[in-house]
Design a protein around this motif. Sequence first.
Motif, PDB file in Angstrom:
ATOM      1  N   THR A   5      12.164 -33.085   7.190  1.00 12.72           N
ATOM      2  CA  THR A   5      13.178 -33.672   7.120  1.00 12.72           C
ATOM      3  C   THR A   5      13.447 -33.438   8.142  1.00 12.72           C
ATOM      4  O   THR A   5      14.045 -33.599   9.211  1.00 12.72           O
ATOM      5  CB  THR A   5      14.272 -33.920   5.437  1.00 12.72           C
ATOM      6  OG1 THR A   5      13.141 -33.767   4.520  1.00 12.72           O
ATOM      7  CG2 THR A   5      15.147 -33.956   6.478  1.00 12.72           C
ATOM      8  N   TRP A 173      15.236 -39.074   3.208  1.00  7.73           N
ATOM      9  CA  TRP A 173      13.645 -40.510   3.291  1.00  7.73           C
ATOM     10  C   TRP A 173      14.789 -41.238   5.088  1.00  7.73           C
ATOM     11  O   TRP A 173      13.419 -42.004   5.044  1.00  7.73           O
ATOM     12  CB  TRP A 173      14.086 -41.070   1.643  1.00  7.73           C
ATOM     13  CG  TRP A 173      13.152 -42.367   2.425  1.00  7.73           C
ATOM     14  CD1 TRP A 173      11.812 -42.410   1.826  1.00  7.73           C
ATOM     15  CD2 TRP A 173      13.119 -43.238   1.989  1.00  7.73           C
ATOM     16  NE1 TRP A 173      11.346 -43.972   2.178  1.00  7.73           N
ATOM     17  CE2 TRP A 173      12.288 -44.209   2.556  1.00  7.73           C
ATOM     18  CE3 TRP A 173      15.353 -44.092   2.747  1.00  7.73           C
ATOM     19  CZ2 TRP A 173      12.319 -45.345   2.316  1.00  7.73           C
ATOM     20  CZ3 TRP A 173      14.308 -45.580   2.506  1.00  7.73           C
ATOM     21  CH2 TRP A 173      13.887 -46.205   3.290  1.00  7.73           C
ATOM     22  N   LEU A 174      15.855 -41.357   4.627  1.00  3.78           N
ATOM     23  CA  LEU A 174      16.060 -42.023   5.356  1.00  3.78           C
ATOM     24  C   LEU A 174      15.622 -41.913   6.939  1.00  3.78           C
ATOM     25  O   LEU A 174      15.410 -42.013   7.726  1.00  3.78           O
ATOM     26  CB  LEU A 174      17.860 -42.324   5.455  1.00  3.78           C
ATOM     27  CG  LEU A 174      18.290 -43.368   4.594  1.00  3.78           C
ATOM     28  CD1 LEU A 174      19.444 -43.744   4.012  1.00  3.78           C
ATOM     29  CD2 LEU A 174      17.575 -45.086   4.540  1.00  3.78           C
ATOM     30  N   ARG A 176      13.660 -39.414   8.055  1.00  2.00           N
ATOM     31  CA  ARG A 176      12.221 -39.242   7.965  1.00  2.00           C
ATOM     32  C   ARG A 176      10.985 -40.778   8.188  1.00  2.00           C
ATOM     33  O   ARG A 176      10.309 -40.988   9.399  1.00  2.00           O
ATOM     34  CB  ARG A 176      11.273 -39.306   6.595  1.00  2.00           C
ATOM     35  CG  ARG A 176      12.027 -37.846   6.348  1.00  2.00           C
ATOM     36  CD  ARG A 176      11.020 -37.486   5.463  1.00  2.00           C
ATOM     37  NE  ARG A 176      11.190 -37.522   4.223  1.00  2.00           N
ATOM     38  CZ  ARG A 176      11.147 -37.357   3.344  1.00  2.00           C
ATOM     39  NH1 ARG A 176      12.467 -36.146   3.235  1.00  2.00           N
ATOM     40  NH2 ARG A 176      11.491 -37.762   1.823  1.00  2.00           N
ATOM     41  N   THR A 177      12.149 -41.937   8.402  1.00  2.77           N
ATOM     42  CA  THR A 177      11.768 -43.127   7.955  1.00  2.77           C
ATOM     43  C   THR A 177      12.180 -43.452   9.553  1.00  2.77           C
ATOM     44  O   THR A 177      11.434 -44.363  10.323  1.00  2.77           O
ATOM     45  CB  THR A 177      12.791 -44.297   6.780  1.00  2.77           C
ATOM     46  OG1 THR A 177      11.595 -43.517   6.034  1.00  2.77           O
ATOM     47  CG2 THR A 177      11.742 -45.734   7.120  1.00  2.77           C
ATOM     48  N   LEU A 178      13.556 -43.241   9.513  1.00  2.00           N
ATOM     49  CA  LEU A 178      13.694 -43.892  11.264  1.00  2.00           C
ATOM     50  C   LEU A 178      13.181 -43.267  12.340  1.00  2.00           C
ATOM     51  O   LEU A 178      12.299 -43.349  12.919  1.00  2.00           O
ATOM     52  CB  LEU A 178      15.717 -42.692  11.101  1.00  2.00           C
ATOM     53  CG  LEU A 178      16.101 -44.106  10.850  1.00  2.00           C
ATOM     54  CD1 LEU A 178      17.334 -43.402  11.037  1.00  2.00           C
ATOM     55  CD2 LEU A 178      15.950 -45.355  11.389  1.00  2.00           C
ATOM     56  N   ARG A 180      10.100 -41.741  11.452  1.00  3.44           N
ATOM     57  CA  ARG A 180       8.468 -42.465  11.585  1.00  3.44           C
ATOM     58  C   ARG A 180       8.272 -43.864  12.461  1.00  3.44           C
ATOM     59  O   ARG A 180       7.692 -44.116  12.827  1.00  3.44           O
ATOM     60  CB  ARG A 180       8.151 -43.320  10.139  1.00  3.44           C
ATOM     61  CG  ARG A 180       8.329 -41.831   9.321  1.00  3.44           C
ATOM     62  CD  ARG A 180       6.354 -42.159   8.079  1.00  3.44           C
ATOM     63  NE  ARG A 180       7.485 -42.065   7.288  1.00  3.44           N
ATOM     64  CZ  ARG A 180       7.808 -41.728   6.430  1.00  3.44           C
ATOM     65  NH1 ARG A 180       8.259 -40.442   6.018  1.00  3.44           N
ATOM     66  NH2 ARG A 180       8.885 -42.225   5.206  1.00  3.44           N
ATOM     67  N   LEU A 181       9.291 -44.044  11.992  1.00  2.10           N
ATOM     68  CA  LEU A 181       8.859 -45.996  13.194  1.00  2.10           C
ATOM     69  C   LEU A 181       8.974 -46.118  14.565  1.00  2.10           C
ATOM     70  O   LEU A 181       9.127 -46.442  15.312  1.00  2.10           O
ATOM     71  CB  LEU A 181      10.719 -47.082  11.944  1.00  2.10           C
ATOM     72  CG  LEU A 181      10.365 -47.317  10.716  1.00  2.10           C
ATOM     73  CD1 LEU A 181      12.125 -48.184  10.655  1.00  2.10           C
ATOM     74  CD2 LEU A 181       9.603 -48.300  11.040  1.00  2.10           C
TER      75      LEU A 181
END
Length: 407
Positions: A5, A173-174, A176-178, A180-181
Amino acid sequence: MGRATARALAYLASGLVAGAVDLAWSLAAVLGVGLLSITQLGGPAFLGAAWLTRRLATVERHRAGWILGEPIPAPYLPAGGGSIRQRVAAIGAQPATWRDLAWLVLLFPIGLAGGIAGIVIAAVDLAAIVAPLWAWAVPNPHAPFPMRPLMTTTPGRFGLTVIGLMLLPVAGWLLRTLARLTVAVARALLAPGAHRRLVERATRLAETRARVVDAQAAELRRIERDLHDGAQARIVAAGMTLALAARKLRGGGAADTDVALARRQLDDALAELRRLVRGIHPPILTDRGLHAALAALAADSPLRVDLRGDQSDRYPAAVESAAYFVVAEGLTNAGKHADADACQIDLVRTADTISVTLADDGQGGADPAGPGLDGLRRRVEALDGTLTLTSPPGGPTILHAEFPCAS
């Protein structure tokens, strides 16, 4: 999870600065190279801009490694030497050059959106966790429900801390998702594409084929050596033994006739074996090189042959073998089918190629699709070479084989 993170937040936040820097450079590079392209400085300007663009893209590949665990591999192909014009053409033809520029331009809006979103998510969650330390300093009795009791009362402020801690996994999580995108878009543009993979595959296939050709040439030399030193030597020894036996049987009779017949058969077998050895791989190629082998061919030919080339130059074994059989086939065809009287053989080596040219003064009309020439063409093309035949009716016939030096 905490380190992942933190890396995601660092990646998103640094994207704000990187996006602004990369966009500014991209606009300046496009404008500068575009203005200088009409002058003599256009080529050097393009090379310089491409060099710095690649450095910035390399930084982006390493930044993406924060999320991926390793940097994105570089997709660049060697541009080679040569003139400025050739280097510009080589670099401009690589898709990676323009994919780098596309990412540097796209990074600004993507980095801006991702960076702001990441910072806001992290700041809001962290502010909620430490609300008891600061919320008392900004009382707002007019805040809407439920923020007013959470911000203006001590139990509410500690409630914000509990809410922040509960939302911490969601915030992580948000983030890490941002990240990764964003990295997915970066990898799509900055990673080696189909062009690089095809070039690498072609290079591997060429190297593999070269090893196979070299192994085949070595095996042919081994067979020739075994025949020369083994079977041929034993046949010669048997012939000598029969000669001694014939000397002892000079009285005549059936035995003497049989011995004489056996000697003739051994002589025929030895001659056939020698022709077989020369057809597999002439020993003179290994011992003295292509020029000496061609000189031996010229000496055995009934035609007048003029051989030109460097006598001391040596070539790869597979090239020497293929060139030898090209000339051997050409001389045979000139003598049997073209009614030629003279031939000229030119053996030339340049920085990039090795070429063998055979020209005769015969009547021409040779068939390029004939079985002999077709077999030679396959042998030459196996070394990435080319074989061309020019044989108009009435002549002359010119057989030209060219091999890359890398062969």
